[in-house]
Write a protein that holds these residues in place. Structure first.
Motif, PDB file in Angstrom:
ATOM      1  N   VAL A  48     -14.349  67.535 -95.052  1.00  0.00           N
ATOM      2  CA  VAL A  48     -13.160  68.221 -94.548  1.00  0.00           C
ATOM      3  C   VAL A  48     -12.616  67.386 -93.402  1.00  0.00           C
ATOM      4  O   VAL A  48     -13.311  67.133 -92.419  1.00  0.00           O
ATOM      5  CB  VAL A  48     -13.501  69.641 -94.046  1.00  0.00           C
ATOM      6  CG1 VAL A  48     -12.267  70.302 -93.461  1.00  0.00           C
ATOM      7  CG2 VAL A  48     -14.088  70.477 -95.170  1.00  0.00           C
ATOM      8  N   VAL A  49     -11.387  66.930 -93.532  1.00  0.00           N
ATOM      9  CA  VAL A  49     -10.747  66.127 -92.495  1.00  0.00           C
ATOM     10  C   VAL A  49      -9.780  67.034 -91.745  1.00  0.00           C
ATOM     11  O   VAL A  49      -8.871  67.615 -92.338  1.00  0.00           O
ATOM     12  CB  VAL A  49      -9.994  64.923 -93.112  1.00  0.00           C
ATOM     13  CG1 VAL A  49      -9.285  64.120 -92.033  1.00  0.00           C
ATOM     14  CG2 VAL A  49     -10.960  64.055 -93.898  1.00  0.00           C
ATOM     15  N   GLN A  50     -10.025  67.184 -90.450  1.00  0.00           N
ATOM     16  CA  GLN A  50      -9.173  68.040 -89.620  1.00  0.00           C
ATOM     17  C   GLN A  50      -8.464  67.162 -88.608  1.00  0.00           C
ATOM     18  O   GLN A  50      -9.106  66.530 -87.775  1.00  0.00           O
ATOM     19  CB  GLN A  50     -10.034  69.080 -88.897  1.00  0.00           C
ATOM     20  CG  GLN A  50      -9.266  69.986 -87.976  1.00  0.00           C
ATOM     21  CD  GLN A  50      -8.378  70.919 -88.748  1.00  0.00           C
ATOM     22  OE1 GLN A  50      -8.853  71.598 -89.638  1.00  0.00           O
ATOM     23  NE2 GLN A  50      -7.102  70.932 -88.433  1.00  0.00           N
ATOM     24  N   ASN A  51      -7.141  67.102 -88.682  1.00  0.00           N
ATOM     25  CA  ASN A  51      -6.352  66.303 -87.754  1.00  0.00           C
ATOM     26  C   ASN A  51      -6.106  67.115 -86.485  1.00  0.00           C
ATOM     27  O   ASN A  51      -5.738  68.274 -86.548  1.00  0.00           O
ATOM     28  CB  ASN A  51      -5.023  65.917 -88.409  1.00  0.00           C
ATOM     29  CG  ASN A  51      -4.238  64.983 -87.529  1.00  0.00           C
ATOM     30  OD1 ASN A  51      -4.808  64.247 -86.761  1.00  0.00           O
ATOM     31  ND2 ASN A  51      -2.916  65.007 -87.656  1.00  0.00           N
ATOM     32  N   ILE A  52      -6.334  66.486 -85.343  1.00  0.00           N
ATOM     33  CA  ILE A  52      -6.081  67.141 -84.068  1.00  0.00           C
ATOM     34  C   ILE A  52      -4.941  66.398 -83.388  1.00  0.00           C
ATOM     35  O   ILE A  52      -5.008  65.188 -83.192  1.00  0.00           O
ATOM     36  CB  ILE A  52      -7.334  67.118 -83.173  1.00  0.00           C
ATOM     37  CG1 ILE A  52      -8.453  67.886 -83.862  1.00  0.00           C
ATOM     38  CG2 ILE A  52      -7.028  67.672 -81.794  1.00  0.00           C
ATOM     39  CD1 ILE A  52      -9.770  67.816 -83.138  1.00  0.00           C
ATOM     40  N   GLU A  53      -3.894  67.121 -83.039  1.00  0.00           N
ATOM     41  CA  GLU A  53      -2.724  66.542 -82.382  1.00  0.00           C
ATOM     42  C   GLU A  53      -2.699  67.034 -80.938  1.00  0.00           C
ATOM     43  O   GLU A  53      -2.778  68.240 -80.696  1.00  0.00           O
ATOM     44  CB  GLU A  53      -1.449  66.992 -83.101  1.00  0.00           C
ATOM     45  CG  GLU A  53      -0.187  66.473 -82.472  1.00  0.00           C
ATOM     46  CD  GLU A  53       1.055  66.993 -83.187  1.00  0.00           C
ATOM     47  OE1 GLU A  53       2.093  66.356 -83.067  1.00  0.00           O
ATOM     48  OE2 GLU A  53       0.959  68.032 -83.863  1.00  0.00           O
ATOM     49  N   THR A  54      -2.605  66.117 -80.006  1.00  0.00           N
ATOM     50  CA  THR A  54      -2.529  66.467 -78.594  1.00  0.00           C
ATOM     51  C   THR A  54      -1.082  66.356 -78.152  1.00  0.00           C
ATOM     52  O   THR A  54      -0.454  65.316 -78.306  1.00  0.00           O
ATOM     53  CB  THR A  54      -3.413  65.532 -77.753  1.00  0.00           C
ATOM     54  OG1 THR A  54      -4.748  65.629 -78.227  1.00  0.00           O
ATOM     55  CG2 THR A  54      -3.358  65.888 -76.286  1.00  0.00           C
ATOM     56  N   ILE A  55      -0.562  67.418 -77.605  1.00  0.00           N
ATOM     57  CA  ILE A  55       0.812  67.442 -77.107  1.00  0.00           C
ATOM     58  C   ILE A  55       0.733  67.557 -75.591  1.00  0.00           C
ATOM     59  O   ILE A  55       0.178  68.511 -75.062  1.00  0.00           O
ATOM     60  CB  ILE A  55       1.602  68.620 -77.695  1.00  0.00           C
ATOM     61  CG1 ILE A  55       1.697  68.468 -79.209  1.00  0.00           C
ATOM     62  CG2 ILE A  55       2.984  68.704 -77.057  1.00  0.00           C
ATOM     63  CD1 ILE A  55       2.321  69.632 -79.916  1.00  0.00           C
ATOM     64  N   LYS A  56       1.282  66.575 -74.901  1.00  0.00           N
ATOM     65  CA  LYS A  56       1.281  66.586 -73.453  1.00  0.00           C
ATOM     66  C   LYS A  56       2.609  67.170 -72.983  1.00  0.00           C
ATOM     67  O   LYS A  56       3.656  66.554 -73.150  1.00  0.00           O
ATOM     68  CB  LYS A  56       1.091  65.169 -72.901  1.00  0.00           C
ATOM     69  CG  LYS A  56      -0.261  64.587 -73.238  1.00  0.00           C
ATOM     70  CD  LYS A  56      -0.427  63.207 -72.649  1.00  0.00           C
ATOM     71  CE  LYS A  56      -1.805  62.667 -72.981  1.00  0.00           C
ATOM     72  NZ  LYS A  56      -2.005  61.339 -72.388  1.00  0.00           N
ATOM     73  N   GLN A  57       2.556  68.323 -72.420  1.00  0.00           N
ATOM     74  CA  GLN A  57       3.765  68.999 -71.957  1.00  0.00           C
ATOM     75  C   GLN A  57       3.946  68.735 -70.468  1.00  0.00           C
ATOM     76  O   GLN A  57       3.005  68.865 -69.690  1.00  0.00           O
ATOM     77  CB  GLN A  57       3.663  70.506 -72.196  1.00  0.00           C
ATOM     78  CG  GLN A  57       3.618  70.871 -73.654  1.00  0.00           C
ATOM     79  CD  GLN A  57       3.519  72.364 -73.869  1.00  0.00           C
ATOM     80  OE1 GLN A  57       3.098  73.105 -72.985  1.00  0.00           O
ATOM     81  NE2 GLN A  57       3.928  72.797 -75.041  1.00  0.00           N
ATOM     82  N   HIS A  58       5.163  68.381 -70.079  1.00  0.00           N
ATOM     83  CA  HIS A  58       5.482  68.094 -68.684  1.00  0.00           C
ATOM     84  C   HIS A  58       6.459  69.156 -68.205  1.00  0.00           C
ATOM     85  O   HIS A  58       7.467  69.423 -68.864  1.00  0.00           O
ATOM     86  CB  HIS A  58       6.106  66.694 -68.554  1.00  0.00           C
ATOM     87  CG  HIS A  58       5.169  65.611 -69.016  1.00  0.00           C
ATOM     88  ND1 HIS A  58       4.302  64.988 -68.166  1.00  0.00           N
ATOM     89  CD2 HIS A  58       4.953  65.062 -70.239  1.00  0.00           C
ATOM     90  CE1 HIS A  58       3.596  64.095 -68.834  1.00  0.00           C
ATOM     91  NE2 HIS A  58       3.981  64.118 -70.105  1.00  0.00           N
ATOM     92  N   HIS A  59       6.146  69.758 -67.076  1.00  0.00           N
ATOM     93  CA  HIS A  59       6.980  70.843 -66.540  1.00  0.00           C
ATOM     94  C   HIS A  59       7.389  70.502 -65.112  1.00  0.00           C
ATOM     95  O   HIS A  59       6.605  69.952 -64.350  1.00  0.00           O
ATOM     96  CB  HIS A  59       6.197  72.164 -66.529  1.00  0.00           C
ATOM     97  CG  HIS A  59       5.685  72.563 -67.871  1.00  0.00           C
ATOM     98  ND1 HIS A  59       6.444  73.229 -68.790  1.00  0.00           N
ATOM     99  CD2 HIS A  59       4.476  72.343 -68.463  1.00  0.00           C
ATOM    100  CE1 HIS A  59       5.731  73.418 -69.878  1.00  0.00           C
ATOM    101  NE2 HIS A  59       4.533  72.898 -69.718  1.00  0.00           N
TER     102      HIS A  59
END
Length: 96
Positions: A48-59
């Motif tokens: 099982v290949v699980q892709n993890i996406e990191t989103i860097k949010q700037h506020h």
């Protein structure tokens, strides 16, 4: 109905039950088959290949930096005291 008739039903022609052996043919019947399952489990590797996406949010958040200005001015104060003036209301109180 006669009680002796019910009692003697098992006897045929005066024979006792121990001596009487009827000639009943053997019968064979077949029920439908019963299906029985035996389950065997074997391990199977599943990748099982699980892709993890990191989103860097700037506020933007407010950080208050206070800047102060000041002024100077000169004021002349006389040495004569002024009288206390009492403020009088122009409305009269009504009596109840």
């Amino acid at each position: 109905m006669n009680r002796n008739y019910d009692y003697n039903m098992g006897n045929v022609a005066g024979m006792s039950e121990a001596e009487f052996c009827p000639d009943c043919p053997t019968q064979t019947i077949y029920d439908p088959p019963i299906t029985q399952y035996e389950n065997y489990y074997h391990p199977q590797l599943v990748n099982v290949v699980q892709n993890i996406e990191t989103i860097k949010q700037h506020h933007c958040c407010p950080v208050y930096k206070h800047h102060y200005t000041y002024t100077e001015k000169n004021v002349m104060v006389s040495g004569v005291k002024r009288g206390n003036h009492v403020k009088v209301s122009s409305k009269k109180r009504s009596k109840k």
